[in-house]
Design an enzyme around this catalytic site. Sequence first.
Site, PDB file in Angstrom:
ATOM      1  N   ALA A   1      -8.803  -8.943  -7.142  1.00 43.45           N
ATOM      2  CA  ALA A   1      -9.345  -9.712  -6.021  1.00 43.45           C
ATOM      3  C   ALA A   1      -8.296  -9.689  -4.913  1.00 43.45           C
ATOM      4  CB  ALA A   1      -9.617 -11.135  -6.465  1.00 43.45           C
TER       5      ALA A   1
ATOM      6  N   GLY B   1      -9.453  -8.639 -10.980  1.00 44.87           N
ATOM      7  CA  GLY B   1     -10.865  -8.491 -10.637  1.00 44.87           C
ATOM      8  C   GLY B   1     -11.330  -7.043 -10.683  1.00 44.87           C
TER       9      GLY B   1
ATOM     10  N   GLU C   1     -12.187  -6.459 -14.154  1.00 44.94           N
ATOM     11  CA  GLU C   1     -13.404  -7.245 -14.413  1.00 44.94           C
ATOM     12  C   GLU C   1     -14.634  -6.579 -13.797  1.00 44.94           C
ATOM     13  OE1 GLU C   1     -11.133 -10.935 -13.036  1.00 44.94           O
ATOM     14  OE2 GLU C   1     -12.548 -11.730 -14.489  1.00 44.94           O
TER      15      GLU C   1
ATOM     16  N   GLU D   1      -3.443 -11.724 -13.780  1.00 46.35           N
ATOM     17  CA  GLU D   1      -3.598 -12.989 -13.036  1.00 46.35           C
ATOM     18  C   GLU D   1      -2.551 -14.017 -13.442  1.00 46.35           C
ATOM     19  OE1 GLU D   1      -6.133 -11.290 -14.434  1.00 46.35           O
ATOM     20  OE2 GLU D   1      -7.898 -11.356 -13.132  1.00 46.35           O
TER      21      GLU D   1
HETATM   22  N1  CO8 Z   1      -4.741  -8.181  -2.998  1.00 46.82           N
HETATM   23  C1  CO8 Z   1      -4.335  -7.957  -1.734  1.00 46.82           C
HETATM   24  N2  CO8 Z   1      -3.566  -6.920  -1.380  1.00 46.82           N
HETATM   25  C2  CO8 Z   1      -3.168  -6.086  -2.357  1.00 46.82           C
HETATM   26  C3  CO8 Z   1      -3.534  -6.271  -3.703  1.00 46.82           C
HETATM   27  C4  CO8 Z   1      -4.367  -7.382  -4.007  1.00 46.82           C
HETATM   28  N3  CO8 Z   1      -4.810  -7.616  -5.245  1.00 46.82           N
HETATM   29  N4  CO8 Z   1      -2.966  -5.293  -4.449  1.00 46.82           N
HETATM   30  C5  CO8 Z   1      -2.290  -4.511  -3.598  1.00 46.82           C
HETATM   31  N5  CO8 Z   1      -2.407  -4.987  -2.338  1.00 46.82           N
HETATM   32  C6  CO8 Z   1      -1.819  -4.454  -1.101  1.00 46.82           C
HETATM   33  C7  CO8 Z   1      -0.318  -4.719  -1.073  1.00 46.82           C
HETATM   34  O1  CO8 Z   1      -0.058  -6.024  -0.605  1.00 46.82           O
HETATM   35  C8  CO8 Z   1       0.128  -3.632  -0.129  1.00 46.82           C
HETATM   36  O2  CO8 Z   1      -0.157  -4.016   1.192  1.00 46.82           O
HETATM   37  P1  CO8 Z   1       1.004  -3.892   2.347  1.00 46.82           P
HETATM   38  O3  CO8 Z   1       1.209  -2.399   2.451  1.00 46.82           O
HETATM   39  O4  CO8 Z   1       0.342  -4.488   3.532  1.00 46.82           O
HETATM   40  O5  CO8 Z   1       2.214  -4.596   1.825  1.00 46.82           O
HETATM   41  C9  CO8 Z   1      -0.803  -2.464  -0.453  1.00 46.82           C
HETATM   42  O6  CO8 Z   1      -1.940  -3.036  -1.109  1.00 46.82           O
HETATM   43  C10 CO8 Z   1      -0.165  -1.464  -1.402  1.00 46.82           C
HETATM   44  O7  CO8 Z   1       0.288  -2.172  -2.551  1.00 46.82           O
HETATM   45  P2  CO8 Z   1       1.788  -2.053  -3.108  1.00 46.82           P
HETATM   46  O8  CO8 Z   1       2.729  -1.739  -2.001  1.00 46.82           O
HETATM   47  O9  CO8 Z   1       2.043  -3.287  -3.920  1.00 46.82           O
HETATM   48  O10 CO8 Z   1       1.614  -0.759  -4.043  1.00 46.82           O
HETATM   49  P3  CO8 Z   1       2.488  -0.376  -5.325  1.00 46.82           P
HETATM   50  O11 CO8 Z   1       2.075   1.017  -5.656  1.00 46.82           O
HETATM   51  O12 CO8 Z   1       3.923  -0.678  -5.115  1.00 46.82           O
HETATM   52  O13 CO8 Z   1       1.977  -1.389  -6.488  1.00 46.82           O
HETATM   53  C11 CO8 Z   1       0.325  -2.565  -7.789  1.00 46.82           C
HETATM   54  C12 CO8 Z   1       0.657  -1.290  -6.975  1.00 46.82           C
HETATM   55  C13 CO8 Z   1       1.156  -2.604  -9.073  1.00 46.82           C
HETATM   56  C14 CO8 Z   1      -1.164  -2.460  -8.143  1.00 46.82           C
HETATM   57  C15 CO8 Z   1       0.610  -3.830  -6.921  1.00 46.82           C
HETATM   58  O14 CO8 Z   1      -0.009  -3.667  -5.658  1.00 46.82           O
HETATM   59  C16 CO8 Z   1       0.088  -5.120  -7.517  1.00 46.82           C
HETATM   60  O15 CO8 Z   1       0.694  -5.654  -8.429  1.00 46.82           O
HETATM   61  N6  CO8 Z   1      -1.043  -5.621  -6.974  1.00 46.82           N
HETATM   62  C17 CO8 Z   1      -1.582  -6.900  -7.398  1.00 46.82           C
HETATM   63  C18 CO8 Z   1      -2.269  -6.782  -8.739  1.00 46.82           C
HETATM   64  C19 CO8 Z   1      -2.796  -8.141  -9.137  1.00 46.82           C
HETATM   65  O16 CO8 Z   1      -2.076  -9.089  -9.339  1.00 46.82           O
HETATM   66  N7  CO8 Z   1      -4.151  -8.211  -9.293  1.00 46.82           N
HETATM   67  C20 CO8 Z   1      -4.811  -9.442  -9.667  1.00 46.82           C
HETATM   68  C21 CO8 Z   1      -5.272 -10.191  -8.444  1.00 46.82           C
HETATM   69  S1  CO8 Z   1      -5.936 -11.789  -8.809  1.00 46.82           S
HETATM   70  C22 CO8 Z   1      -7.477 -11.453  -9.365  1.00 46.82           C
HETATM   71  O17 CO8 Z   1      -7.907 -10.330  -9.399  1.00 46.82           O
HETATM   72  C23 CO8 Z   1      -8.299 -12.645  -9.773  1.00 46.82           C
HETATM   73  C24 CO8 Z   1      -9.626 -12.204 -10.325  1.00 46.82           C
HETATM   74  C25 CO8 Z   1     -10.687 -13.239 -10.098  1.00 46.82           C
HETATM   75  C26 CO8 Z   1     -12.069 -12.672  -9.984  1.00 46.82           C
HETATM   76  C27 CO8 Z   1     -12.176 -11.497  -9.047  1.00 46.82           C
HETATM   77  C28 CO8 Z   1     -13.560 -11.074  -8.745  1.00 46.82           C
HETATM   78  C29 CO8 Z   1     -13.664  -9.817  -7.989  1.00 46.82           C
END
Ligand code: CO8
Length: 259
Positions: free
Chosen positions: A65, A110, A113, A133
Amino acid sequence: MSYNTILLDKHDNVAVITLNRPEALNALNAELLGEVVSALKEMEADSEIGCMIITGSDKAFAAGADIKEMAEQSMTDMMAADVFGHTQKAFMHDIKKPVIAAVNGYALGGGCELAMLCDFILAGETAKFGQPEINLGVIPGIGGSQRLTKLIGKSKAMDMMLTGRMMDANEAERAGLASRIFPTDDLVDEAIKVAGVIAGKSLPSVVMAKETVIKAVDIPTQDGVDFEKRCFYSLFSTEDQKEGMAAFVEKRQPNFKNK
Ligand code: CO8
């Protein structure tokens, strides 16, 4: 219909929905989730189409998400918008034709999911699945705790949800999360072939086959999903959720207060 955050293509009787927010690794914001649901409904109503595929990029199916969109939301905001509830309802009640997830790269939170909301998952060799999460001070919110446990069993689901670790394609296939693995570059073409096989069958029997398998695993799931949604939204009243998501946005480790 035209879409901003997804691409929609038809390949004969197969529709391919490609999540297309590369700048955010296909993070699922409200607009994207709404468009996925609209595209699925559009294809459900299209008599030429017999099967749908949801896919992302080579790097990310979807990295969860959209944390930046959610970070400042209160519990009341989350419950009032109930974006996850609307999305889930559409998948579970409105879409009768099969939907396949073709997953390359990250399918996290998400994103994992969403893949599990599809009828089955085809994985590219570089796919990585996870429910991280817990690192943000929340839990899955669109059925992940229920579906992951049913797909891979309690022990592995606990391991994934409590540690937030990722699972590669081989482990996902062995565990029963993904049905087959293909080379990354071939994944979408192979998924189109699989979808084409399904679309070539009799639609009423396809729809009933899907419905009966869902019944076999899903009858008690709704109660669990509703419970999970209440827990997920209530976590938006905690300091730790604000800290966990702020830390992600600010690219630092979270400092949780309630350890
Ligand atoms: N939300 C918003 N922005 C994101 C997300 C995200 N989940 N994931 C990545 N991005 C953005 C980063 O902020 C970054 O943006 P910017 O260039 O502006 O800084 C860009 O995408 C590229 O990401 P990274 O630089 O972090 O890329 P890396 O290759 O270094 O890392 C990862 C990749 C490991 C995937 C890392 O981006 C990461 O850990 N992302 C978050 C993963 C996460 O925690 N996901 C769970 C989110 S919470 C959730 O999903 C709750 C579910 C509830 C229901 C959802 C229903 C749909």
